[in-house]
Scaffold this active site. Structure first.
Site, PDB file in Angstrom:
ATOM      1  N   GLN A 192       5.509   7.511 -12.900  1.00  0.00           N
ATOM      2  CA  GLN A 192       4.753   6.320 -13.295  1.00  0.00           C
ATOM      3  C   GLN A 192       3.986   6.551 -14.588  1.00  0.00           C
ATOM      4  O   GLN A 192       3.817   5.632 -15.387  1.00  0.00           O
ATOM      5  CB  GLN A 192       3.792   5.913 -12.171  1.00  0.00           C
ATOM      6  CG  GLN A 192       4.494   5.433 -10.920  1.00  0.00           C
ATOM      7  CD  GLN A 192       5.494   4.327 -11.199  1.00  0.00           C
ATOM      8  OE1 GLN A 192       5.149   3.253 -11.666  1.00  0.00           O
ATOM      9  NE2 GLN A 192       6.776   4.595 -10.921  1.00  0.00           N
ATOM     10  N   HIS A 202       5.505   5.424 -17.938  1.00  0.00           N
ATOM     11  CA  HIS A 202       5.577   4.013 -18.306  1.00  0.00           C
ATOM     12  C   HIS A 202       4.675   3.689 -19.486  1.00  0.00           C
ATOM     13  O   HIS A 202       5.040   2.909 -20.376  1.00  0.00           O
ATOM     14  CB  HIS A 202       5.147   3.135 -17.123  1.00  0.00           C
ATOM     15  CG  HIS A 202       6.257   2.727 -16.228  1.00  0.00           C
ATOM     16  ND1 HIS A 202       7.190   1.782 -16.577  1.00  0.00           N
ATOM     17  CD2 HIS A 202       6.578   3.120 -14.982  1.00  0.00           C
ATOM     18  CE1 HIS A 202       8.050   1.621 -15.579  1.00  0.00           C
ATOM     19  NE2 HIS A 202       7.702   2.420 -14.602  1.00  0.00           N
ATOM     20  N   GLU A 215      -0.663  -0.539  -6.621  1.00  0.00           N
ATOM     21  CA  GLU A 215       0.597  -1.251  -6.835  1.00  0.00           C
ATOM     22  C   GLU A 215       1.708  -0.576  -6.024  1.00  0.00           C
ATOM     23  O   GLU A 215       2.445  -1.227  -5.293  1.00  0.00           O
ATOM     24  CB  GLU A 215       0.948  -1.231  -8.318  1.00  0.00           C
ATOM     25  CG  GLU A 215       2.276  -1.879  -8.653  1.00  0.00           C
ATOM     26  CD  GLU A 215       2.682  -1.664 -10.098  1.00  0.00           C
ATOM     27  OE1 GLU A 215       3.608  -2.370 -10.553  1.00  0.00           O
ATOM     28  OE2 GLU A 215       2.097  -0.788 -10.777  1.00  0.00           O
ATOM     29  N   HIS A 216       1.826   0.734  -6.176  1.00  0.00           N
ATOM     30  CA  HIS A 216       2.784   1.532  -5.408  1.00  0.00           C
ATOM     31  C   HIS A 216       2.009   2.570  -4.597  1.00  0.00           C
ATOM     32  O   HIS A 216       1.181   3.286  -5.153  1.00  0.00           O
ATOM     33  CB  HIS A 216       3.754   2.295  -6.316  1.00  0.00           C
ATOM     34  CG  HIS A 216       4.420   1.458  -7.361  1.00  0.00           C
ATOM     35  ND1 HIS A 216       3.950   1.369  -8.665  1.00  0.00           N
ATOM     36  CD2 HIS A 216       5.535   0.691  -7.309  1.00  0.00           C
ATOM     37  CE1 HIS A 216       4.743   0.571  -9.360  1.00  0.00           C
ATOM     38  NE2 HIS A 216       5.714   0.150  -8.568  1.00  0.00           N
ATOM     39  N   ASP A 253      11.984   1.010  -7.815  1.00  0.00           N
ATOM     40  CA  ASP A 253      12.110   0.462  -9.168  1.00  0.00           C
ATOM     41  C   ASP A 253      13.520  -0.038  -9.441  1.00  0.00           C
ATOM     42  O   ASP A 253      13.717  -0.915 -10.285  1.00  0.00           O
ATOM     43  CB  ASP A 253      11.751   1.532 -10.206  1.00  0.00           C
ATOM     44  CG  ASP A 253      10.251   1.729 -10.338  1.00  0.00           C
ATOM     45  OD1 ASP A 253       9.499   0.828  -9.930  1.00  0.00           O
ATOM     46  OD2 ASP A 253       9.840   2.782 -10.856  1.00  0.00           O
ATOM     47  N   HIS A 280     -10.349 -45.800   3.103  1.00  0.00           N
ATOM     48  CA  HIS A 280      -9.372 -45.011   3.843  1.00  0.00           C
ATOM     49  C   HIS A 280      -9.112 -45.633   5.221  1.00  0.00           C
ATOM     50  O   HIS A 280      -7.974 -45.762   5.665  1.00  0.00           O
ATOM     51  CB  HIS A 280      -9.876 -43.580   4.027  1.00  0.00           C
ATOM     52  CG  HIS A 280      -9.775 -42.733   2.803  1.00  0.00           C
ATOM     53  ND1 HIS A 280     -10.374 -43.071   1.615  1.00  0.00           N
ATOM     54  CD2 HIS A 280      -9.136 -41.547   2.592  1.00  0.00           C
ATOM     55  CE1 HIS A 280     -10.119 -42.133   0.716  1.00  0.00           C
ATOM     56  NE2 HIS A 280      -9.362 -41.195   1.285  1.00  0.00           N
TER      57      HIS A 280
END
Length: 444
Positions: free
Chosen positions: A272, A275, A341-342, A375, A434
């Site tokens: 990761q 990235h 996230e992961h 991924d 109404h």
């Protein structure tokens, strides 16, 4: 290279409890600070359309795009890219597509009909979004897998109009010259049958989808990850167009004990970190020996990687750390608070522990389920909530491209059964019109 954070002795029942979410900081990702840069870009696209987009392409990407159709990727380029695609890459993409279609089809929801009495029916109807714009990053890495993760759930959901965009590249491709997205991204579009593709990146791409520009009609929903400028554009344009999320830098948290293999853990942290310099890699463990072994493995493995400086910056940043805890139970509290996230679980009894995770974009169970699998080829989606948003948000799925709609169908007798209740509640809210709309139906 990677720092340590010691949370031992700070469990919830200790004398000095700690806010675990604050204790494990994230990278600085200030969307508000970027608004003054991004808003003029969005306004220019709204006001001047393709003319503004091509100016930004020249300024930010170093490419020249001529005329209104200069942003359009020709169908011939898509097909040529697919022809030239490495057979091994194509096989990998095809298998990823197959697996993702299976999981998306299983998640597809049907209509739910509820009969509340004779002649009283409410249908919970799932309707696909009409037109979507899919953004695929093409900056530090050409994320061809993001083509799949965006397109497949949209197709399975039944979206009729799909447009995709990715940054134009300065490097020429075959006989088509510069100004096109990465060839592998174009090949994936062709493989999936996506014909409307644009060579536009950054904030101007999100604005193009939101307002429409030249050959690109406005969309109803924009999905896909991006850098701080695309995320900021999403925030500015949310409401004008639907968005999936404001995804920040990628992140991984690993909860591991003595049963984990240090070389595997280190490799996953690095996976990761490569990235983005702002990517977060966090190991949570009660094991001093594992922590030391992972530190040694990081020193060894990072030097052998291709993106050494990027990875070192990420692992050395405030967003990355080895977090020491008293035991796995405290570790579970930490990762639930962090809401990664992961999240990988590499412990004894990993499946049981994973079942108790409340907050994560996706959970990867055991030593043979690395994030890299998700991924590309697990069948799951890798467009996931970041920055702790997993405590309230979900990742991209077929549901992201569907809207729920109630269809209400009552007969005269069914309405009569609840008419008095409607009138009474309308009067209680001081909305007599109404109630009148019900009474008028029974005056005859």
């Amino acid at each position: 290279m990677i720092r340590r954070i010691d949370l031992r002795g700070t469990a919830a029942d200790s004398a000095v409890p700690v806010d675990y979410r604050a204790a494990v900081p994230r990278a600085e990702f200030d969307v508000e600070a970027a608004i003054h840069v991004v808003r003029p870009i969005c306004d220019a696209v709204r006001d001047r359309g393709v003319e503004a987009i091509t100016e930004f392409a020249a300024r930010f990407d170093g490419v020249t795009q001529e005329g209104p159709d200069g942003i359009v990727v020709p169908p011939a380029a898509l097909e040529r890219a697919l022809e030239l695609l490495d057979p091994g890459v194509r096989a990998g993409l095809e298998e990823s597509i197959r697996r993702l279609r299976v999981t998306c089809a299983a998640e597809l929801e049907g209509d739910v009909v509820t009969d509340l009495g004779p002649g009283a029916r409410v249908t919970h109807r799932m309707v696909p979004v009409g037109r979507v714009g899919l953004y695929v990053p093409g900056g530090l890495a050409p994320l061809v897998s993001s083509v799949l993760m965006n397109v497949v759930p949209a197709q399975v959901a039944g979206v009729e109009s799909i447009a995709l965009t990715s940054s134009p590249r300065k490097e020429p491709f075959e006989t088509f010259g510069s100004g096109l997205p990465h060839p592998t991204i174009m090949a994936a579009c062709a493989l999936l049958g996506v014909e409307e593709v644009y060579a536009v990146g950054g904030a101007q791409a999100i604005a193009m989808f939101a307002y429409g520009a030249g050959p690109c009609r406005r969309v109803d929903l924009v999905t896909g990850p991006g850098n701080i400028y695309t995320v900021t554009a999403k925030r500015i344009l949310k409401g004008i167009v639907g968005i999936d999320s404001e995804a920040g830098p990628t992140e991984i948290a690993i909860l591991a004990d003595d049963t984990a293999v240090a070389s595997h853990v280190a490799a996953d942290l690095i996976s990761q970190a490569e990235h983005d310099p702002l990517a977060a890699s966090v190991l949570v463990t009660p094991s001093e020996s594992l922590a030391a072994e992972v530190e040694a493995e990081l020193d060894k493995q990072v030097s052998a990687t291709r993106h050494v400086e990027r990875i070192r910056t990420s692992l050395g940043g405030r967003q990355s750390a080895i977090v020491m805890v008293d035991d796995v139970e405290q570790g579970l509290d930490v990762v639930n608070a962090y809401a990664a996230e992961h999240l990988e679980i590499q412990t004894e009894g990993a499946a049981e522990l994973a079942a108790r995770v409340r907050n994560a974009g996706a959970v990867f169970v055991g030593g043979y389920t690395p994030v890299s699998l998700g991924d590309y080829c697990a069948g799951s989606n890798h467009v996931l909530p970041t920055a702790g948003c997993a405590c309230h948000s979900s990742g991209l799925s077929v549901r992201s491209f569907l809207k729920a709609m109630h269809v209400v169908d009552y007969t005269r007798d069914a309405l009569a059964e609840v008419a008095d209740h409607v009138v009474t509640l309308a009067e209680a809210e001081d909305l007599p019109g109404h109630g009148a709309a019900v009474r008028v139906r029974f005056e005859d």
